[in-house]
Every structure is written in structure tokens, then in C-alpha cells.
Write an enzyme that holds these catalytic residues in place. Structure first.
Site, PDB file in Angstrom:
ATOM      1  N   ARG A 149       0.821  -1.218   0.000  1.00 55.64           N
ATOM      2  CA  ARG A 149       0.000   0.000   0.000  1.00 55.64           C
ATOM      3  C   ARG A 149       0.856   1.269   0.000  1.00 55.64           C
ATOM      4  O   ARG A 149       0.432   2.302  -0.510  1.00 55.64           O
ATOM      5  CB  ARG A 149      -0.947  -0.005   1.206  1.00 55.64           C
ATOM      6  CG  ARG A 149      -2.156  -0.881   0.973  1.00 55.64           C
ATOM      7  CD  ARG A 149      -3.074  -0.880   2.174  1.00 55.64           C
ATOM      8  NE  ARG A 149      -4.406  -1.357   1.805  1.00 55.64           N
ATOM      9  CZ  ARG A 149      -5.370  -1.566   2.676  1.00 55.64           C
ATOM     10  NH1 ARG A 149      -5.169  -1.353   3.964  1.00 55.64           N
ATOM     11  NH2 ARG A 149      -6.553  -1.995   2.276  1.00 55.64           N
ATOM     12  N   LYS A 153     -17.861 -16.258   3.459  1.00 59.50           N
ATOM     13  CA  LYS A 153     -19.292 -16.027   3.634  1.00 59.50           C
ATOM     14  C   LYS A 153     -20.021 -15.577   2.377  1.00 59.50           C
ATOM     15  O   LYS A 153     -19.556 -14.707   1.660  1.00 59.50           O
ATOM     16  CB  LYS A 153     -19.498 -14.952   4.700  1.00 59.50           C
ATOM     17  CG  LYS A 153     -19.062 -15.375   6.079  1.00 59.50           C
ATOM     18  CD  LYS A 153     -19.439 -14.290   7.036  1.00 59.50           C
ATOM     19  CE  LYS A 153     -18.865 -14.511   8.420  1.00 59.50           C
ATOM     20  NZ  LYS A 153     -18.808 -13.229   9.133  1.00 59.50           N
ATOM     21  N   GLY A 183      -7.640  -7.788  -0.834  1.00 56.80           N
ATOM     22  CA  GLY A 183      -7.748  -8.633   0.349  1.00 56.80           C
ATOM     23  C   GLY A 183      -6.985  -9.941   0.230  1.00 56.80           C
ATOM     24  O   GLY A 183      -5.845  -9.984  -0.216  1.00 56.80           O
ATOM     25  N   GLY A 234     -12.518  -4.051   1.634  1.00 57.72           N
ATOM     26  CA  GLY A 234     -13.918  -3.627   1.681  1.00 57.72           C
ATOM     27  C   GLY A 234     -14.268  -2.638   0.578  1.00 57.72           C
ATOM     28  O   GLY A 234     -15.355  -2.698  -0.003  1.00 57.72           O
TER      29      GLY A 234
HETATM   30  C1  3PG Z   1      -8.698  -1.610   5.012  1.00 55.90           C
HETATM   31  O1  3PG Z   1      -7.642  -2.066   5.430  1.00 55.90           O
HETATM   32  O2  3PG Z   1      -9.627  -2.324   4.604  1.00 55.90           O
HETATM   33  C2  3PG Z   1      -8.849  -0.116   4.943  1.00 55.90           C
HETATM   34  O3  3PG Z   1      -7.685   0.528   5.310  1.00 55.90           O
HETATM   35  C3  3PG Z   1     -10.027   0.346   5.773  1.00 55.90           C
HETATM   36  O4  3PG Z   1      -9.840  -0.002   7.098  1.00 55.90           O
HETATM   37  P1  3PG Z   1     -11.092  -0.203   8.044  1.00 55.90           P
HETATM   38  O5  3PG Z   1     -11.808  -1.429   7.570  1.00 55.90           O
HETATM   39  O6  3PG Z   1     -10.564  -0.317   9.439  1.00 55.90           O
HETATM   40  O7  3PG Z   1     -11.971   1.032   7.872  1.00 55.90           O
END
Ligand code: 3PG
Ligand code: MG
Length: 432
Positions: A53, A219, A388, A411
Site C-alpha cells: 500500500r 461467507k 484482500g 472492503g
Molecule cells: C482496510 O484495510 O480495509 C482499509 O484501510 C479500511 O480499514 P477499516 O476497515 O478499518 O476502515
């Protein structure tokens, strides 16, 4: 703050200003980045275990710095919930960033206040300053407007390169740009943000076909909206991971101790019906790798008993034995899925095929990774990896550089794929 958007997501996204539209010389650029990187404590020090990142923001930082902007970087790390958790300090990130850029990066142990303002006042064009974790203040996540005003005191211009946090309507992602815009200042997407929106948005609007989607993870509930939307776009959907068992249950098979969401069986049935109605090829595993889960006395970080898996074996029966849990796709599934992947012109992959952190259950995910890499390299297919765990799996298989694009968002990439407008994107200035 999330709204459903119109059909042409990519076009909406590209209607935002990018840093190519800015003149930053001598200006204070408030730059939101996503430096929420994994850290591990080693010999009393916090060490960054994956700097992706940070690396991915370097083109934006270099460009803005070369053009003479004064860069004030804001980010979050973890979820300290308004407390000054030392383990969630961004200081190690400043050191890593300086290392990667080959130039000094100043670090400030706060993100608002007089000290910050005084430091910014003596910055020179091209200088970089990283502020401390914005989530040390609970006002950040609450998107408190007074807090946003305090952050915005050092901002002439606002740039968001934090794609991974763009689904959050927080002070540094949504409040600050709103304030900057109200003052007549420009708010633009950074180069990473632009790339993410291009690949996960625009490119998937009119994909070259066949468009094959690979979905995995634990899920069904995490992926319902994505499945529903992709059923309108994809030619083929391949399902793996524990979520496959909710589908199997919906078809009347026994699922043993596999992870199933009983309340989502209806959703699975509806997805299968929609697939057949729309002529989408929707494939579920034909075989799997199962094992017997046994709770140990050891506890994990959250205090839950650690489960060990015994007697791992391939299972060719669609029914899972009562004491078994499905933990990976099996070899027949790998070859069926690989064949589909081999025909693809566009691939979207989100979620691993099994519990790949354990070698015994990693082969399905690794084989899919190889198939995706191969069709990208040999046939010029476009492969987009939705962030992810799938990115982690590709990197673990050392195939990260063999695909077209890997998202830095978890997310955020899911919400974008669901067709939602991301608040951090919505807050940026429209191009006219
Ligand atoms: C992540 O790692 O998914 C983002 O940096 C957002 O983090 P968070 O889910 O704690 O808001
Ligand atoms: Mg997250």
C-alpha cells in the site's frame, strides 16, 4: 452515505478531477493515503510485513513533490477507536516511506493542532510530512465537522489516493474535501485511486468476453450484492471457499461441519435461479479437500479456542461426512475451473478457494492463481484481482506480477463491485 449509482459506474468515476488537473506549485496539498499496512512486533519494534500500500502511492507522491507541492499526508492504521495505541503509530511507516522514496519524510506525532500548523508553515515546495494516525481521535470515524475543520487548516488542495479507505465517510476521507471544496479549493483523485477506479469500475462495465468471475471466501453474506450485480455482467461464475457450502446446502447436500450460513440458503437458491434465467454458467465445486476440525486448548488473539484440522483428505462425494469440514476445492474442481479460466478474456477474482494459510488447503487457491496468471501471460486476458485475501494468495504463490491488476482495497473494492458510490470518491471535485 452509500447510494446505488447508475449503470455506467466508470464514466461517473472518471468525471472526477485527478492530480493531472492540478497546479500544486507552492500549495499545501492535504493527501489522504491508505497506509493501513500489516505490522508485526519483532524484538520490541513494529515491523511492516507488507509495504504494497505504501509502494503503490509512490507515483502520486513523486509527481506532486516534483511539481513543488507541500505534501501533508494523512492516514489511519488499525482501529484504535480514539485511543493513542502505540502499536498503531504511523512512525514506522514514515521511516519506510523515506526509505522507499530515497528522501526525507518528516513525521509529526499528531494530526491536528498548533504543532502541525507551525511545521507546515515552514515546509518548502516538494517537502513531505506524514501526520500521526487520524484514528487516534474518535472524531475521525464520526466524521466530526469540527475535527475535519482542524485537519483542513493545513489544506489548500485535497488529494485522495486512499482507495482502500474510500468506502468510509470519515473526516479525512469525506469531511476535509467537503470543507476544501466549500472554500473553492480543488479535490482530486491520486494516480492509485484513478487506477483502482479504472480497473474495478470502468474496465468491468464493458468487459471483453468471455468474462469469468471467480468468487471465494468464507461467507455468502459478504458477497451477496456482488454476486447479484455480477450475475448481470459475467458469462461464467466459479465459486469456491467456504461460501460454496451454503450453495451446496441449498441444493440439498449434506455439509457436515463446513462453514454454512443457514439463513443465507435462500439467497443461494435465488442466485442459482437468476444464473440459469440469465444463461450465466454458475459452477460449484465437484470435489473438495475435507478434514476433521478439533478444538484445542490453545486460544487465539481474540480468546477463542484454536481449531486444528486432522485427517485431511480429498472427498469426491458431494455430501460431506458429519464430522468433516470442507476446506479447499479438490483436483476435479481445479481442472474444471482452470478450463473455464483458460477461455476467459476478462477475469475478476475475489476471495480464496480455501483455507490457503494452511498448506494442506492451499493447492486449490494456488492452482487457480496459476491458471489466472497463465491466461494473462499467454492469451493476453485481462485479470483483475479484487483485493484482500486473493492478493495475499497471489503474492504467496509469487504470481503477483503475472496478473493485470491487483487492488489495494478490501472492503472498498467489494463496495465498488457492488455498484455503490464510494463516499471518498463522491467528495472529489467534478471535472467540467
Ligand atoms: C482496510 O484495510 O480495509 C482499509 O484501510 C479500511 O480499514 P477499516 O476497515 O478499518 O476502515
Ligand atoms: Mg477492513
Amino acid at each position: 452515505m452509500t447510494m446505488l449509482c447508475g449503470p455506467i459506474l466508470g464514466a461517473q468515476v472518471m468525471a472526477k478531477l485527478t492530480i493531472n488537473d492540478l497546479n500544486v506549485r507552492g500549495k499545501r496539498v492535504f493527501l489522504r493515503v491508505d497506509y493501513n499496512v500489516p505490522l508485526e512486533e519483532k524484538e520490541g519494534q513494529m515491523v511492516i510485513t507488507d509495504a504494497t500500500r505504501i509502494v503503490e502511492t509512490l507515483p502520486t507522491l513523486r509527481r506532486l513533490s516534483e511539481q513543488g507541492g507541500k505534501l501533508i499526508l494523512a492516514a489511519h492504521l488499525g482501529r484504535p477507536k480514539g485511543k493513542r495505541e502505540a502499536s498503531m503509530s504511523l512512525r514506522p511507516v514514515a521511516i519506510k516511506l523515506a526509505d522507499l522514496l530515497g528522501r526525507p519524510v518528516a513525521f509529526m506525532d499528531d494530526c491536528i493542532g498548533e504543532k502541525v500548523e507551525k511545521t507546515v508553515a515552514i515546509m518548502q515546495p516538494g517537502d513531505l510530512l506524514l501526520l500521526e494516525n487520524v484514528r487516534y481521535y474518535e472524531e475521525e470515524e464520526a466524521n466530526d465537522s469540527e475535527f475535519a475543520e482542524k485537519l483542513a487548516r493545513v489544506a489548500d488542495l485535497y488529494v485522495n489516493d486512499a482507495f482502500g479507505a474510500a468506502h468510509r465517510a470519515h473526516a479525512s476521507t469525506e469531511g476535509v474535501p467537503r470543507i476544501v471544496a466549500k472554500r473553492g479549493g480543488q479535490c482530486a483523485a491520486g494516480l492509485l485511486m484513478e487506477r483502482e477506479l479504472k480497473f474495478l469500475g470502468e474496465e468491468l462495465e464493458n468487459p471483453a468476453r468471455p468474462f469469468v468471475v471467480i468468487l471465494g471466501g468464507a461467507k455468502v453474506s459478504d458477497k451477496i450484492l456482488v454476486i447479484d450485480r455480477l450475475l448481470e455482467k459475467a458469462n461464467t461464475i466459479l465459486v469456491g471457499g467456504a461460501m460454496a457450502y451454503t450453495f451446496r446446502r441449498s441444493q440439498g447436500y449434506k455439509t457436515g461441519k463446513s462453514l454454512v450460513e443457514p439463513d443465507k440458503v435462500g439467497v443461494a437458491t435465488a442466485a442459482l435461479a437468476k444464473a440459469s434465467q440469465r444463461g450465466v454458467k454458475f459452477l460449484l465445486p465437484l470435489d473438495d479437500v475435507i478434514a476433521v476440525p478439533v478444538k484445542t486448548e490453545k486460544l487465539d488473539k481474540k480468546g477463542k479456542p484454536i481449531v486444528e484440522y486432522q485427517n485431511a483428505r480429498i472427498n469426491t462425494d458431494m455430501n460431506c461426512p458429519d464430522d468433516g469440514a470442507g476446506l479447499d476445492i479438490g483436483p476435479a474442481t481445479v481442472s474444471a475451473y482452470s478450463e473455464e479460466i483458460g477461455k476467459a478474456k476478462t477475469i475478476l477474482w475475489n476471495g480464496p478457494m480455501g483455507l490457503f494459510e494452511d498448506k494442506r488447503f492451499a493447492e486449490g487457491t494456488n492452482a487457480i492463481a496459476r491458471a489466472v496468471a497463465e491466461v494473462t501471460q499467454k492469451n493476453g486476458a485481462k485479470s483483475i484481482i479484487g483485493g484482500g485475501d486473493s492478493v495475499k494468495a497471489l503474492n504467496q504463490a509469487k504470481l503477483g506480477d503475472k496478473v493485470t491488476f491487483m487492488s489495494t482495497g478490501g472492503g472498498a473494492s467489494l463496495e465498488l463491485l457492488e455498484g455503490k458510490v464510494l463516499p471518498g470518491v463522491a467528495a472529489l471535485t467534478e471535472k467540467n
